[in-house]
Motif scaffolding. Structure first.
Motif, PDB file in Angstrom:
ATOM      1  N   UNK A 109       0.840  -1.190   0.000  1.00 27.42           N
ATOM      2  CA  UNK A 109       0.000   0.000   0.000  1.00 27.42           C
ATOM      3  C   UNK A 109       0.876   1.241   0.000  1.00 27.42           C
ATOM      4  N   UNK A 110       0.530   2.163  -0.858  1.00 29.62           N
ATOM      5  CA  UNK A 110       1.239   3.444  -0.868  1.00 29.62           C
ATOM      6  C   UNK A 110       0.259   4.546  -0.520  1.00 29.62           C
ATOM      7  N   UNK A 111       0.539   5.252   0.565  1.00 23.81           N
ATOM      8  CA  UNK A 111      -0.353   6.332   0.992  1.00 23.81           C
ATOM      9  C   UNK A 111       0.462   7.405   1.682  1.00 23.81           C
ATOM     10  N   UNK A 112       0.182   8.631   1.368  1.00 25.54           N
ATOM     11  CA  UNK A 112       0.819   9.785   2.005  1.00 25.54           C
ATOM     12  C   UNK A 112       2.340   9.685   1.989  1.00 25.54           C
ATOM     13  N   UNK A 113       2.873   9.222   0.875  1.00 30.42           N
ATOM     14  CA  UNK A 113       4.322   9.160   0.723  1.00 30.42           C
ATOM     15  C   UNK A 113       4.983   8.007   1.457  1.00 30.42           C
ATOM     16  N   UNK A 114       4.162   7.117   2.005  1.00 34.15           N
ATOM     17  CA  UNK A 114       4.717   6.002   2.759  1.00 34.15           C
ATOM     18  C   UNK A 114       4.262   4.679   2.153  1.00 34.15           C
ATOM     19  N   UNK A 115       5.076   3.661   2.357  1.00 38.77           N
ATOM     20  CA  UNK A 115       4.732   2.344   1.838  1.00 38.77           C
ATOM     21  C   UNK A 115       4.507   1.395   3.012  1.00 38.77           C
ATOM     22  N   UNK A 116       3.398   0.700   2.932  1.00 35.36           N
ATOM     23  CA  UNK A 116       3.038  -0.274   3.968  1.00 35.36           C
ATOM     24  C   UNK A 116       2.940  -1.648   3.329  1.00 35.36           C
ATOM     25  N   UNK A 117       3.256  -2.672   4.122  1.00 37.84           N
ATOM     26  CA  UNK A 117       3.092  -4.044   3.660  1.00 37.84           C
ATOM     27  C   UNK A 117       2.048  -4.713   4.534  1.00 37.84           C
ATOM     28  N   UNK A 131       9.829   3.438  -1.028  1.00 37.22           N
ATOM     29  CA  UNK A 131       9.256   4.785  -1.074  1.00 37.22           C
ATOM     30  C   UNK A 131       8.360   4.965  -2.305  1.00 37.22           C
ATOM     31  N   UNK A 132       7.910   6.171  -2.485  1.00 45.15           N
ATOM     32  CA  UNK A 132       7.021   6.496  -3.598  1.00 45.15           C
ATOM     33  C   UNK A 132       7.631   6.116  -4.944  1.00 45.15           C
ATOM     34  N   UNK A 133       8.911   6.431  -5.115  1.00 43.15           N
ATOM     35  CA  UNK A 133       9.580   6.139  -6.392  1.00 43.15           C
ATOM     36  C   UNK A 133       9.576   4.635  -6.661  1.00 43.15           C
ATOM     37  N   UNK A 134       9.866   3.863  -5.625  1.00 43.86           N
ATOM     38  CA  UNK A 134       9.854   2.402  -5.779  1.00 43.86           C
ATOM     39  C   UNK A 134       8.457   1.934  -6.178  1.00 43.86           C
ATOM     40  N   UNK A 135       7.453   2.461  -5.472  1.00 39.60           N
ATOM     41  CA  UNK A 135       6.081   2.033  -5.743  1.00 39.60           C
ATOM     42  C   UNK A 135       5.700   2.353  -7.187  1.00 39.60           C
ATOM     43  N   UNK A 136       6.029   3.550  -7.617  1.00 35.81           N
ATOM     44  CA  UNK A 136       5.684   3.946  -8.988  1.00 35.81           C
ATOM     45  C   UNK A 136       6.415   3.105 -10.031  1.00 35.81           C
ATOM     46  N   UNK A 137       7.650   2.737  -9.745  1.00 36.36           N
ATOM     47  CA  UNK A 137       8.409   1.893 -10.679  1.00 36.36           C
ATOM     48  C   UNK A 137       7.789   0.511 -10.795  1.00 36.36           C
TER      49      UNK A 137
END
Ligand SMILES: [Zn+2]
Length: 158
Positions: A109-117, A131-137
């Protein structure tokens, strides 16, 4: 004779002094003007910033809570999520759940600039190595929209 003239001059002087006094009384002192200016600015600032609505303090309070301790399912947060069926490698190591040691079948989950598992058992952990960049990639284009976090995780099979 001389005394009378002095008395008259004194009266005239007093009269002039009173006029001066009244003149000074009628104009605002610079300090008063400054105060009025301040008052106007304060009034303008107050008018520009309306009192917060009753519903808003909850959002403010949320910011005071350490984000690591508030799981995504415990609060309303808009975010993006994706299923991650296999093992997830962060900083060269396979991530395992601190709650149940499972190492795959995540929802990321990506929310508010943070990544949760979120593991299959429902443990939610913030993953600071992502982070956000990882999630977007790593995430594809958004294909589904869900009304709530719970809807989203159900859709992704948890
Ligand atoms: Zn777990």
């Amino acid at each position: 004779m001389r005394r009378r003239r002095e008395a008259r001059e004194r009266r005239e002087l007093q009269g002039a002094g009173r006029e001066m006094w009244e003149y000074f009384q009628s104009i605002p002192t610079p300090l008063e003007e400054f105060d009025q200016e301040e008052e106007r600015e304060r009034a303008a600032a107050t008018a520009a910033v309306p009192e917060p609505a009753v519903a808003e303090p909850a959002v403010v309070v949320d910011d005071f809570l350490p984000p690591d301790f508030v799981a995504p399912s415990q609060r309303e947060m808009a975010g993006l999520m994706m299923a991650w069926p296999g093992p997830l490698v962060v900083d060269g190591e396979i991530v395992t759940c601190s709650g149940c040691e499972s190492y795959r079948d995540w929802i990321v989950l990506h929310a508010q600039g943070r990544v949760w598992l979120r593991c299959r058992a429902g443990h939610e952990t913030r993953e600071t190595g992502l982070d956000t960049a990882w999630f977007n990639r790593n995430s594809g284009p958004m294909t589904e929209e869900h009304a709530s976090y719970q809807d989203g995780i159900r859709f992704l099979g948890h």
